[in-house]
Design an enzyme around this catalytic site. Sequence first.
Site, PDB file in Angstrom:
ATOM      1  N   PHE A 155       0.668  -1.174  -0.244  1.00 55.90           N
ATOM      2  CA  PHE A 155      -0.064  -0.111  -0.148  1.00 55.90           C
ATOM      3  C   PHE A 155       0.736   1.376   0.231  1.00 55.90           C
ATOM      4  O   PHE A 155       0.244   2.283   0.147  1.00 55.90           O
ATOM      5  CB  PHE A 155      -0.984   0.017   1.334  1.00 55.90           C
ATOM      6  N   GLU A 158       4.072   6.334  -3.850  1.00 53.94           N
ATOM      7  CA  GLU A 158       5.234   6.759  -4.514  1.00 53.94           C
ATOM      8  C   GLU A 158       5.415   8.187  -3.933  1.00 53.94           C
ATOM      9  O   GLU A 158       4.285   8.893  -3.802  1.00 53.94           O
ATOM     10  CB  GLU A 158       5.057   6.925  -6.057  1.00 53.94           C
ATOM     11  N   LYS A 210      -6.753  -4.825  -2.012  1.00 53.81           N
ATOM     12  CA  LYS A 210      -5.828  -4.037  -2.829  1.00 53.81           C
ATOM     13  C   LYS A 210      -6.629  -3.069  -3.733  1.00 53.81           C
ATOM     14  O   LYS A 210      -6.555  -1.944  -4.043  1.00 53.81           O
ATOM     15  CB  LYS A 210      -4.439  -4.554  -3.132  1.00 53.81           C
ATOM     16  N   ASN A 214      -7.563   1.131  -3.901  1.00 51.93           N
ATOM     17  CA  ASN A 214      -7.079   2.110  -4.909  1.00 51.93           C
ATOM     18  C   ASN A 214      -8.402   2.585  -5.739  1.00 51.93           C
ATOM     19  O   ASN A 214      -8.503   3.598  -6.271  1.00 51.93           O
ATOM     20  CB  ASN A 214      -6.100   1.304  -5.948  1.00 51.93           C
ATOM     21  N   TYR A 257      -9.006  16.325  -3.355  1.00 50.96           N
ATOM     22  CA  TYR A 257      -8.457  17.353  -4.269  1.00 50.96           C
ATOM     23  C   TYR A 257      -8.867  17.482  -5.664  1.00 50.96           C
ATOM     24  O   TYR A 257      -8.258  16.190  -6.320  1.00 50.96           O
ATOM     25  CB  TYR A 257      -6.982  17.552  -4.089  1.00 50.96           C
ATOM     26  N   CYS A 266      -0.791   3.146 -11.028  1.00 50.73           N
ATOM     27  CA  CYS A 266      -1.473   2.304 -10.183  1.00 50.73           C
ATOM     28  C   CYS A 266      -3.056   2.508 -10.180  1.00 50.73           C
ATOM     29  O   CYS A 266      -3.653   1.471 -10.715  1.00 50.73           O
ATOM     30  CB  CYS A 266      -1.448   2.359  -8.574  1.00 50.73           C
TER      31      CYS A 266
HETATM   32  N1  LIG Z   1       4.576   1.787  -7.763  1.00 52.18           N
HETATM   33  C1  LIG Z   1       3.666   2.099  -6.586  1.00 52.18           C
HETATM   34  O1  LIG Z   1       3.425   2.798  -6.219  1.00 52.18           O
HETATM   35  C2  LIG Z   1       2.836   0.549  -6.186  1.00 52.18           C
HETATM   36  C3  LIG Z   1       2.087   0.509  -5.018  1.00 52.18           C
HETATM   37  C4  LIG Z   1       1.645  -0.578  -4.530  1.00 52.18           C
HETATM   38  C5  LIG Z   1       1.580  -1.532  -5.339  1.00 52.18           C
HETATM   39  N2  LIG Z   1       1.991  -1.551  -6.578  1.00 52.18           N
HETATM   40  C6  LIG Z   1       2.056  -2.766  -7.420  1.00 52.18           C
HETATM   41  O2  LIG Z   1       3.478  -3.431  -7.275  1.00 52.18           O
HETATM   42  C7  LIG Z   1       3.901  -3.982  -8.494  1.00 52.18           C
HETATM   43  C8  LIG Z   1       5.261  -3.459  -8.907  1.00 52.18           C
HETATM   44  O3  LIG Z   1       5.144  -1.965  -9.394  1.00 52.18           O
HETATM   45  P1  LIG Z   1       6.296  -1.197  -9.423  1.00 52.18           P
HETATM   46  O4  LIG Z   1       5.593   0.298  -9.666  1.00 52.18           O
HETATM   47  O5  LIG Z   1       7.148  -1.492  -8.399  1.00 52.18           O
HETATM   48  O6  LIG Z   1       6.814  -1.852 -11.087  1.00 52.18           O
HETATM   49  P2  LIG Z   1       8.131  -1.399 -11.736  1.00 52.18           P
HETATM   50  O7  LIG Z   1       7.984  -1.397 -12.970  1.00 52.18           O
HETATM   51  O8  LIG Z   1       8.696  -0.008 -11.202  1.00 52.18           O
HETATM   52  O9  LIG Z   1       9.232  -2.700 -11.494  1.00 52.18           O
HETATM   53  C9  LIG Z   1       9.063  -3.869 -11.680  1.00 52.18           C
HETATM   54  C10 LIG Z   1      10.306  -4.490 -11.744  1.00 52.18           C
HETATM   55  O10 LIG Z   1      10.165  -5.976 -12.106  1.00 52.18           O
HETATM   56  C11 LIG Z   1      10.917  -6.442 -12.769  1.00 52.18           C
HETATM   57  N3  LIG Z   1      10.712  -7.930 -13.324  1.00 52.18           N
HETATM   58  C12 LIG Z   1       9.920  -8.118 -14.381  1.00 52.18           C
HETATM   59  N4  LIG Z   1       9.769  -9.380 -14.470  1.00 52.18           N
HETATM   60  C13 LIG Z   1      10.712  -9.845 -13.596  1.00 52.18           C
HETATM   61  C14 LIG Z   1      11.098 -11.212 -13.271  1.00 52.18           C
HETATM   62  N5  LIG Z   1      10.234 -12.285 -13.928  1.00 52.18           N
HETATM   63  N6  LIG Z   1      12.196 -11.475 -12.337  1.00 52.18           N
HETATM   64  C15 LIG Z   1      12.541 -10.435 -11.713  1.00 52.18           C
HETATM   65  N7  LIG Z   1      12.456  -8.980 -11.999  1.00 52.18           N
HETATM   66  C16 LIG Z   1      11.541  -8.936 -13.056  1.00 52.18           C
HETATM   67  C17 LIG Z   1      11.235  -5.388 -13.872  1.00 52.18           C
HETATM   68  O11 LIG Z   1      12.436  -5.369 -14.428  1.00 52.18           O
HETATM   69  C18 LIG Z   1      10.974  -4.109 -13.024  1.00 52.18           C
HETATM   70  O12 LIG Z   1      12.095  -3.733 -12.691  1.00 52.18           O
HETATM   71  C19 LIG Z   1       2.669  -3.896  -9.450  1.00 52.18           C
HETATM   72  O13 LIG Z   1       1.708  -4.820  -9.429  1.00 52.18           O
HETATM   73  C20 LIG Z   1       1.955  -2.607  -8.579  1.00 52.18           C
HETATM   74  O14 LIG Z   1       0.615  -2.377  -9.229  1.00 52.18           O
HETATM   75  C21 LIG Z   1       2.771  -0.550  -7.000  1.00 52.18           C
END
Ligand SMILES: NC(=O)c1ccc[n+]([C@@H]2O[C@H](COP(=O)([O-])OP(=O)(O)OC[C@H]3O[C@@H](n4cnc5c(N)ncnc54)[C@H](O)[C@@H]3O)[C@@H](O)[C@H]2O)c1
Length: 441
Positions: A155, A158, A210, A214, A257, A266
């Site tokens: 949760f 960024e 989750k 969102n 807002y 997300c």
């Molecule tokens: N970004 C956010 O604020 C946030 C918050 C909560 C949940 N999430 C969820 O978390 C997940 C990741 O989001 P993110 O923003 O960190 O994504 P991201 O794209 O920043 O990072 C994902 C990473 O996974 C790597 N990857 C892909 N396939 C792989 C594999 N088989 N083995 C190893 N590495 C691999 C990619 O190269 C990349 O570096 C998503 O499901 C997203 O919905 C994101």
Amino acid sequence: MNLTIIGSGYVGLVTGACFADAGNNVLCLDVDHDKVSQLNAGKIPIFEPGLEALVRRNREAGRLRFTTDVAASVAHGELQMIAVGTPPGEDGSADLQHVLGAARAVGRHMESWKAIVTKSTVPVGTADKIRAAVAEELEKRKSEVGFAVVSNPEFLKEGAAVEDFMRPDRVIIGAEDPRALGLLRQLYAPFQRNHERIIMMSVRSAELTKYAANSMLATRISFMNEIANLAEALGADVEEVRRGIGSDPRIGYQFLYPGAGFGGSCFPKDVKALQRSAVEAGRPLRVLEAVEQVNEAQKHVLTSKIKRKFGENLAGKRFALWGLAFKANTDDMREASSLTLIGDLTEAGAAVRAYDPAAAHEAKKIFAEQAAVEIVASAPAALEGADALVVITEWQEFRSPDFAAIKAKLKSPAIFDGRNLYDPKVLKSLGFEYYPIGRKT
Ligand SMILES: NC(=O)c1ccc[n+]([C@@H]2O[C@H](COP(=O)([O-])OP(=O)(O)OC[C@H]3O[C@@H](n4cnc5c(N)ncnc54)[C@H](O)[C@@H]3O)[C@@H](O)[C@H]2O)c1
């Protein structure tokens, strides 16, 4: 505890660094060789407040390491946390290829019991697919090693990811296996502060929680955007309305807002994916259909205001754009409203000079081929030769600018504000034409 994080992006890197900081021995895997080389060279590929120091401290202590070696990463942790991307597929459903690919890799290499924990946002039923994929890999090599699948959605936000992770409002754990549950309790114990934050539930409920969270937040934003547009039509001021309704504890002030539409990696994809699951289950969510439609329209609201002043054809016009990231304190431009706005303006013939405190490197990649879009190094530089200023991200440094200097540089003293950063009365007294969202000017 030995812990493997699969995927070292926004979620994986923050998760790995925070768990390492609590004393765990963390190995982060990524398939992106560039990213892993950067991380091993001490460089942080993303902008996230507090992350650089945290990663450095734990790398130096030897508790946080990065690799592309799948076999080594599977061997390392009894807990294998999947934090890979789940981007939208063509039909809006979450694309699970990375999640299932990661799970299969664990199945291919594991030689001892593992708890496979999903941190990625995944639709209800994904744990079953992970279980089947891992079982198939084990079957192929006639292995009888045991494993558990757990849902532990993330949760963090960024821009405040480290803070959110270190002080979570709640930790959702969907697990049926007592051994896996025990490990997760132990792992999260240092993050419980003054009271228990873990909420236990079934795997399916955790997966749905989750998306529901969102989607609720996205709904609040779309609702406020509609109220803002209505306020404009009725001669009310949405900021006054916001204060008026936010004071009700049942409503609260957060996520009320209005603006130029929500973006990011997300909300847009999660609203789509939940809707897709709902349709597949024969229970479409009509509310979310409206949330998406409102958001798509809202991303064009600033364009409409600009065209009302300058006309449909913007050839020969130049706009200063302050902000590119989808929100402040991040360099993430995925689905950012700035992309829609820049698309609209350039399509109508205008040129854009844009500045963002953190997203310039990302924007330069995105707009490399577009001569009409220039990314500059400061807020004043964006104003050079501009007809008007458009503010689209609420970075702190845009909140109290030198208005006299802005006025001196703009050809016409107009500010289009997609974040309602300024006081309409003050701007009027300074001689600006001010176009906020849903406010009386
Ligand atoms: N970004 C956010 O604020 C946030 C918050 C909560 C949940 N999430 C969820 O978390 C997940 C990741 O989001 P993110 O923003 O960190 O994504 P991201 O794209 O920043 O990072 C994902 C990473 O996974 C790597 N990857 C892909 N396939 C792989 C594999 N088989 N083995 C190893 N590495 C691999 C990619 O190269 C990349 O570096 C998503 O499901 C997203 O919905 C994101």
